[in-house]
Design a protein around this motif. Structure first.
Motif, short mmCIF file in Angstrom:
data_model
loop_
_atom_site.label_atom_id
_atom_site.label_comp_id
_atom_site.label_asym_id
_atom_site.label_seq_id
_atom_site.Cartn_x
_atom_site.Cartn_y
_atom_site.Cartn_z
N UNK A 70 -8.49 -11.79 23.18
CA UNK A 70 -6.97 -11.61 23.48
C UNK A 70 -6.24 -12.82 22.60
N UNK A 71 -5.12 -12.40 21.97
CA UNK A 71 -4.25 -13.17 21.18
C UNK A 71 -3.02 -13.22 21.75
N UNK A 72 -2.39 -14.57 21.61
CA UNK A 72 -1.14 -14.84 22.32
C UNK A 72 -0.60 -15.88 21.20
N UNK A 73 0.80 -16.27 21.46
CA UNK A 73 1.48 -16.95 20.37
C UNK A 73 0.74 -18.44 20.55
N UNK A 74 0.32 -18.80 21.76
CA UNK A 74 0.06 -20.05 21.90
C UNK A 74 -1.46 -20.53 22.37
N UNK A 75 -2.43 -19.45 22.43
CA UNK A 75 -3.36 -19.55 22.69
C UNK A 75 -4.44 -18.18 22.34
N UNK A 76 -5.56 -18.33 22.16
CA UNK A 76 -6.50 -16.91 22.15
C UNK A 76 -7.56 -17.34 22.92
N UNK A 77 -8.32 -16.24 23.15
CA UNK A 77 -9.53 -16.12 24.03
C UNK A 77 -10.45 -15.17 23.69
N UNK A 78 -11.64 -15.49 23.88
CA UNK A 78 -12.81 -14.76 23.33
C UNK A 78 -13.88 -14.65 24.69
N UNK A 79 -14.21 -13.30 25.06
CA UNK A 79 -15.24 -13.18 26.01
C UNK A 79 -16.19 -12.50 25.30
N UNK A 80 -17.44 -12.93 25.64
CA UNK A 80 -18.82 -12.47 24.94
C UNK A 80 -19.67 -11.76 26.43
N UNK A 81 -19.86 -10.47 26.05
CA UNK A 81 -20.60 -9.86 27.23
C UNK A 81 -21.99 -9.88 26.85
N UNK A 82 -22.84 -10.58 27.86
CA UNK A 82 -24.29 -10.63 27.70
C UNK A 82 -25.00 -9.82 28.71
N UNK A 83 -25.66 -8.62 28.38
CA UNK A 83 -26.13 -7.81 29.24
C UNK A 83 -27.41 -8.48 29.67
N UNK A 84 -27.91 -8.42 31.07
CA UNK A 84 -29.10 -8.79 31.64
C UNK A 84 -29.95 -7.71 31.96
N UNK A 85 -29.49 -6.36 31.62
CA UNK A 85 -30.22 -5.36 31.95
C UNK A 85 -29.33 -4.34 32.35
N UNK A 86 -29.57 -3.15 32.76
CA UNK A 86 -28.63 -2.00 32.98
C UNK A 86 -27.61 -2.36 33.87
N UNK A 87 -27.98 -3.28 34.98
CA UNK A 87 -27.21 -3.30 36.13
C UNK A 87 -26.24 -4.80 36.34
N UNK A 88 -26.51 -5.93 35.22
CA UNK A 88 -25.95 -7.20 35.30
C UNK A 88 -25.45 -7.50 34.09
N UNK A 89 -24.46 -8.15 33.90
CA UNK A 89 -23.66 -8.64 32.84
C UNK A 89 -23.02 -9.83 32.93
N UNK A 90 -23.26 -11.00 32.25
CA UNK A 90 -22.76 -12.41 31.96
C UNK A 90 -21.74 -12.26 31.12
N UNK A 91 -20.36 -12.69 31.62
CA UNK A 91 -19.49 -12.72 30.65
C UNK A 91 -19.06 -14.17 30.49
N UNK A 92 -19.21 -14.82 28.99
CA UNK A 92 -19.13 -15.94 28.65
C UNK A 92 -17.38 -16.17 28.05
N UNK A 93 -16.68 -16.74 28.82
CA UNK A 93 -15.17 -16.89 28.25
C UNK A 93 -15.10 -18.39 27.70
N UNK A 94 -14.21 -18.29 26.50
CA UNK A 94 -13.90 -19.21 25.71
C UNK A 94 -12.41 -19.24 25.39
N UNK A 95 -11.57 -20.38 25.58
CA UNK A 95 -10.20 -20.32 25.28
C UNK A 95 -10.00 -21.32 23.96
N UNK A 96 -9.19 -21.08 23.32
CA UNK A 96 -8.70 -21.82 22.10
C UNK A 96 -7.15 -21.98 22.03
N UNK A 97 -6.83 -23.08 20.99
CA UNK A 97 -5.66 -23.73 21.15
C UNK A 97 -5.20 -23.93 19.65
N UNK A 98 -3.80 -23.94 19.27
CA UNK A 98 -3.38 -24.08 17.93
C UNK A 98 -3.51 -25.63 17.37
N UNK A 99 -3.76 -26.70 18.43
CA UNK A 99 -3.98 -28.13 18.12
C UNK A 99 -5.42 -28.45 18.59
#
Length: 382
Positions: A281-310
């Motif tokens: 996701x991108x916006x004027x003042x921050x962006x984010x990344x979500x990495x999906x890590x499957x742990x099998x057919x029925x479980x997923x971990x979402x790893x969220x990271x937020x970033x800034x301009x400074x």
């Protein structure tokens, strides 16, 4: 189980049906997805901020393939298969700093930060550290093709995909204004969510804005359904909004903007999936990344990271922003888990797509179906 009969998924959106239930519940299908959907393209495994300093190493289980990420002494982020070339022992078992050589705990074979085999103690017998039949130059670590973009470490395990810059040229160009230093917000700007769902349902939900009025009433109160538009390209899909509202603290302070942005980004935000598993996701003042890590057919971990301009965005605002996004992403858990439970229903035919609202979701289904069918020879290679 044959994966090739997915012709209904490939029909025009008004006629198409979604992927069958087994594509969300079957471990056999999950294993069959590994090569065509993950290993043969560019998938995200972590962020460069996970290994911020030279010598920082991090093990990664990439759908059963043991890897480790290392920022070398030269500052370059590299990815290696996490096995010693001698007897296949795991080298890195936990995130840690590797100041000197990468040493195998089994027989103490050692590798440089670039992956070269540099020491083989007693390999020629007690006190003899070389042997004419053991050629070190042929036994370095197996490096995995890697590329860092938007701080995400992407890998192509098979080595067969086009160059990252070629495969994702359209998105790199579309978001060229965000090709500036991104500063991770730190410990208060990253979190992990556990979802009892197949990874594809997390992608499908992220791609579309149709659910906003009912699942995200707070977000929809200012960024309404009618303010959104679809984004569909061969290797990414998602949605954007023409109404992005910056957060403020009690004193009216906001995050600094990324430098040099065009007027579009004064009010816009865009949210796409870089297939298979990186949600950006991108916006004027921050962006984010979500990495999906499957742990099998029925479980997923979402790893969220937020970033800034400074490098040091205001702490209070960082925490408020992370808390706000956490609420949004947690609101999605109930629906993706509900869809996962529903995939146990006999006779469910994959569902239908609204031609007006579900274009990005159908686009992702087609991406999955085409790659799976091609892997079985059901589609001719492009």
């Amino acid at each position: 189980m044959s994966l090739s009969d997915l012709s209904d998924v490939l029909k025009p959106v008004a006629e198409a049906r979604g992927l069958p239930n087994a594509h969300y519940t079957s471990e056999e299908v999950f294993q069959a997805e590994r090569k065509p959907l993950w290993f043969d393209t560019w998938a995200g495994i972590c962020t460069a901020s996970d290994v911020p300093e030279p010598g920082d190493a991090r093990p990664v289980d990439f759908l059963g393939v043991p890897l480790f990420v290392l920022r070398g002494k030269d500052g370059v982020v590299r990815v290696f298969q996490n096995i010693c070339r001698h007897r296949g022992m795991i080298l890195v078992t936990e995130p840690r700093k590797i100041e000197g050589a990468i040493r195998c705990p089994y027989h103490s074979w050692c590798y440089s930060h670039e992956g070269r085999l540099v020491a083989t103690p007693h390999v020629g017998g007690p006190g003899h550290n070389t042997h004419p039949e053991m050629k070190r130059e042929e036994m370095g670590l197996m490096e995995v093709r890697a590329h860092v973009w938007m701080d995400v470490v992407f890998i192509n395990l098979s080595g067969d995909a086009p160059a990252f810059e070629e495969q994702h040229a359209k998105l790199i160009d579309r978001w060229g204004e965000f090709d500036v230093p991104l500063y991770h917000g730190g410990a208060d700007s990253t979190f992990t969510l556990i979802c009892r769902t197949n990874w594809k349902l997390a992608v499908e939900n992220y791609c579309e804005s149709y659910h906003l009025p009912w699942v995200h009433p707070g977000l929809n109160s200012y960024s309404r359904l009618e303010d959104h538009y679809h984004i569909m390209e061969p290797e990414f899909s998602g949605q954007g909004t023409e109404v992005y509202r910056q957060i403020e603290d009690e004193d009216g302070m906001r995050f600094p903007d990324f430098p040099g942005l065009s007027e579009k980004w004064d009010t816009a935000g865009e949210y796409v999936t870089v297939t298979p598993n990186v949600l950006l996701g991108v916006q004027r003042d921050h962006v984010f990344a979500i990495l999906l890590e499957p742990k099998g057919a029925g479980v997923t971990e979402e790893h969220i990271h937020l970033y800034y301009a400074v490098p040091e965005a205001p702490e209070g605002l960082r925490r408020k922003n992370a808390a706000q996004w956490r609420v949004v992403f947690e609101e999605d858990i109930g629906v993706v888990e509900g869809m996962q439970k529903a995939r146990g229903a006999w006779g469910y035919d994959g569902g239908r797509f609204s031609p007006a609202m579900d274009g990005p979701t159908h686009h992702f289904h087609r991406w999955v179906a085409e790659r799976l069918m091609r892997s079985e020879g059901a589609l001719a290679a492009e």
